[in-house]
Design a protein around this motif. Structure first.
Motif, PDB file in Angstrom:
ATOM      1  N   ASP A  19      14.457  -7.109 -13.645  1.00 52.75           N
ATOM      2  CA  ASP A  19      13.566  -7.396 -12.527  1.00 52.75           C
ATOM      3  C   ASP A  19      12.389  -8.206 -13.091  1.00 52.75           C
ATOM      4  O   ASP A  19      12.233  -8.329 -14.307  1.00 52.75           O
ATOM      5  CB  ASP A  19      13.106  -6.061 -11.920  1.00 52.75           C
ATOM      6  N   PHE A  20      11.540  -8.724 -12.226  1.00 55.12           N
ATOM      7  CA  PHE A  20      10.417  -9.559 -12.648  1.00 55.12           C
ATOM      8  C   PHE A  20       9.082  -8.807 -12.503  1.00 55.12           C
ATOM      9  O   PHE A  20       8.402  -8.491 -13.484  1.00 55.12           O
ATOM     10  CB  PHE A  20      10.417 -10.833 -11.794  1.00 55.12           C
ATOM     11  N   GLY A  21       8.716  -8.481 -11.260  1.00 54.93           N
ATOM     12  CA  GLY A  21       7.442  -7.829 -10.999  1.00 54.93           C
ATOM     13  C   GLY A  21       7.394  -6.395 -11.495  1.00 54.93           C
ATOM     14  O   GLY A  21       8.313  -5.612 -11.264  1.00 54.93           O
ATOM     15  N   ASP A  22       6.325  -6.051 -12.184  1.00 55.76           N
ATOM     16  CA  ASP A  22       6.121  -4.738 -12.807  1.00 55.76           C
ATOM     17  C   ASP A  22       7.169  -4.418 -13.867  1.00 55.76           C
ATOM     18  O   ASP A  22       7.346  -3.258 -14.240  1.00 55.76           O
ATOM     19  CB  ASP A  22       6.027  -3.617 -11.762  1.00 55.76           C
ATOM     20  N   VAL A  23       7.843  -5.447 -14.336  1.00 59.04           N
ATOM     21  CA  VAL A  23       8.653  -5.375 -15.551  1.00 59.04           C
ATOM     22  C   VAL A  23       8.073  -6.378 -16.544  1.00 59.04           C
ATOM     23  O   VAL A  23       7.720  -6.023 -17.663  1.00 59.04           O
ATOM     24  CB  VAL A  23      10.143  -5.657 -15.273  1.00 59.04           C
ATOM     25  N   PHE A  24       7.926  -7.633 -16.110  1.00 58.66           N
ATOM     26  CA  PHE A  24       7.276  -8.644 -16.939  1.00 58.66           C
ATOM     27  C   PHE A  24       5.847  -8.912 -16.461  1.00 58.66           C
ATOM     28  O   PHE A  24       4.888  -8.727 -17.189  1.00 58.66           O
ATOM     29  CB  PHE A  24       8.101  -9.928 -16.959  1.00 58.66           C
ATOM     30  N   ILE A  25       5.713  -9.352 -15.216  1.00 60.15           N
ATOM     31  CA  ILE A  25       4.378  -9.613 -14.670  1.00 60.15           C
ATOM     32  C   ILE A  25       3.850  -8.326 -14.032  1.00 60.15           C
ATOM     33  O   ILE A  25       4.604  -7.583 -13.400  1.00 60.15           O
ATOM     34  CB  ILE A  25       4.417 -10.766 -13.636  1.00 60.15           C
ATOM     35  N   ASN A  26       2.586  -8.039 -14.233  1.00 66.65           N
ATOM     36  CA  ASN A  26       1.978  -6.861 -13.625  1.00 66.65           C
ATOM     37  C   ASN A  26       1.672  -7.121 -12.150  1.00 66.65           C
ATOM     38  O   ASN A  26       1.315  -8.245 -11.777  1.00 66.65           O
ATOM     39  CB  ASN A  26       0.682  -6.476 -14.351  1.00 66.65           C
ATOM     40  N   LEU A  27       1.805  -6.064 -11.346  1.00 67.22           N
ATOM     41  CA  LEU A  27       1.539  -6.160  -9.919  1.00 67.22           C
ATOM     42  C   LEU A  27       0.506  -5.123  -9.489  1.00 67.22           C
ATOM     43  O   LEU A  27       0.384  -4.070 -10.104  1.00 67.22           O
ATOM     44  CB  LEU A  27       2.827  -5.909  -9.109  1.00 67.22           C
ATOM     45  N   ASP A  28      -0.192  -5.438  -8.423  1.00 63.90           N
ATOM     46  CA  ASP A  28      -1.008  -4.455  -7.705  1.00 63.90           C
ATOM     47  C   ASP A  28      -0.406  -4.374  -6.304  1.00 63.90           C
ATOM     48  O   ASP A  28      -0.738  -5.167  -5.420  1.00 63.90           O
ATOM     49  CB  ASP A  28      -2.473  -4.895  -7.652  1.00 63.90           C
ATOM     50  N   LYS A  29       0.511  -3.450  -6.113  1.00 62.56           N
ATOM     51  CA  LYS A  29       1.301  -3.419  -4.883  1.00 62.56           C
ATOM     52  C   LYS A  29       0.487  -3.061  -3.643  1.00 62.56           C
ATOM     53  O   LYS A  29       0.944  -3.293  -2.525  1.00 62.56           O
ATOM     54  CB  LYS A  29       2.480  -2.454  -5.051  1.00 62.56           C
ATOM     55  N   GLU A  30      -0.703  -2.510  -3.822  1.00 65.40           N
ATOM     56  CA  GLU A  30      -1.543  -2.179  -2.677  1.00 65.40           C
ATOM     57  C   GLU A  30      -2.494  -3.321  -2.307  1.00 65.40           C
ATOM     58  O   GLU A  30      -3.103  -3.293  -1.238  1.00 65.40           O
ATOM     59  CB  GLU A  30      -2.359  -0.915  -2.977  1.00 65.40           C
ATOM     60  N   ALA A  31      -2.616  -4.304  -3.184  1.00 61.69           N
ATOM     61  CA  ALA A  31      -3.640  -5.341  -3.001  1.00 61.69           C
ATOM     62  C   ALA A  31      -3.462  -6.137  -1.715  1.00 61.69           C
ATOM     63  O   ALA A  31      -4.439  -6.398  -1.001  1.00 61.69           O
ATOM     64  CB  ALA A  31      -3.654  -6.285  -4.206  1.00 61.69           C
ATOM     65  N   THR A  32      -2.240  -6.516  -1.400  1.00 62.84           N
ATOM     66  CA  THR A  32      -2.009  -7.307  -0.191  1.00 62.84           C
ATOM     67  C   THR A  32      -2.381  -6.517   1.054  1.00 62.84           C
ATOM     68  O   THR A  32      -3.014  -7.047   1.976  1.00 62.84           O
ATOM     69  CB  THR A  32      -0.549  -7.779  -0.120  1.00 62.84           C
ATOM     70  N   TYR A  33      -2.008  -5.227   1.090  1.00 64.19           N
ATOM     71  CA  TYR A  33      -2.364  -4.382   2.239  1.00 64.19           C
ATOM     72  C   TYR A  33      -3.883  -4.269   2.373  1.00 64.19           C
ATOM     73  O   TYR A  33      -4.435  -4.321   3.479  1.00 64.19           O
ATOM     74  CB  TYR A  33      -1.756  -2.989   2.086  1.00 64.19           C
ATOM     75  N   LYS A  34      -4.565  -4.110   1.251  1.00 70.66           N
ATOM     76  CA  LYS A  34      -6.031  -3.988   1.275  1.00 70.66           C
ATOM     77  C   LYS A  34      -6.684  -5.275   1.766  1.00 70.66           C
ATOM     78  O   LYS A  34      -7.637  -5.240   2.548  1.00 70.66           O
ATOM     79  CB  LYS A  34      -6.550  -3.647  -0.123  1.00 70.66           C
ATOM     80  N   GLU A  35      -6.169  -6.412   1.299  1.00 76.98           N
ATOM     81  CA  GLU A  35      -6.735  -7.695   1.707  1.00 76.98           C
ATOM     82  C   GLU A  35      -6.457  -7.973   3.185  1.00 76.98           C
ATOM     83  O   GLU A  35      -7.322  -8.501   3.897  1.00 76.98           O
ATOM     84  CB  GLU A  35      -6.169  -8.824   0.834  1.00 76.98           C
TER      85      GLU A  35
END
Length: 202
Positions: free
Chosen positions: A8-24
């Protein structure tokens, strides 16, 4: 014996903030995520609607500027720790395994990554893989089993010889149903660089 690794890509190689989009989005007045919105997202992630149509859907529905929507949408994307790239390059150079990337993503996210990383780094990362499968380019998405079947069949891979790492449990569970070895990694406590310590490799 493991011969193939699907990452996988996100949160395997690149770090994610999965709540950020909802907050924005909440700051812009979008506090409820409807089924209709989720379906638009799935359609976009599978490349079945264009970026313009996707952004226009939210713009028309909530009367939010397209620039703010795109900024909010990309807020999930964080940094790419370089030690992970070093690990991947060493793994690719060793020629011990066939390496594949399989990511649920979309045109806006990939465009942001390409701009943020720059062409040289993006190409360096992409070239480590034999195949680089992005959901919006192949019109399939995880956890639907047909996306795993697609990768297996296209590359003549045996599930028993294949290992898949993903931070989302429903994705690894789907792959596991097909006989693929899996690691549902926890981004907060685990790192892809420890992949080869997993039991399937020993």
């Amino acid at each position: 014996m493991i011969k193939n690794i699907i990452f996988d890509f996100g949160d395997v190689f690149i770090n994610l903030d999965k709540e950020a989009t909802y907050k924005e989005l909440a700051k812009l007045g979008v506090t409820e995520i409807s089924e209709e919105m989720i379906q638009q997202y799935y359609q976009y992630e599978m490349g079945l609607i264009s970026t313009d149509n996707f952004v226009s859907f939210f713009h028309d529905k909530f009367n939010i500027s397209k620039k703010d929507l795109i900024r909010s949408w990309n807020a999930i994307l964080l940094d790419f720790p370089k030690h992970r790239l070093s690990f991947l390059k060493e793994l690719a150079t060793s020629n011990r395994y066939r390496l594949f990337l399989l990511s649920n993503t979309n045109d806006l996210h990939i465009s942001w990554i390409q701009n943020d990383w720059g062409k040289e780094l993006y190409d360096e990362f992409k070239n480590c893989f034999e195949k680089f499968y992005l959901s919006h380019e192949i019109n399939l998405r995880k956890p639907n089993t047909n996306i795993f079947e697609f990768v297996l069949q296209k590359n003549d891979l045996q599930p028993s010889e294949t290992f898949f790492i993903d931070d989302t449990k429903e994705n690894t569970e789907a792959a596991k149903q097909l006989g693929i070895h899996v690691w549902n990694n926890c981004p907060k406590t685990e790192d892809v660089v420890n992949l080869l310590t997993k039991e399937a490799f020993n």
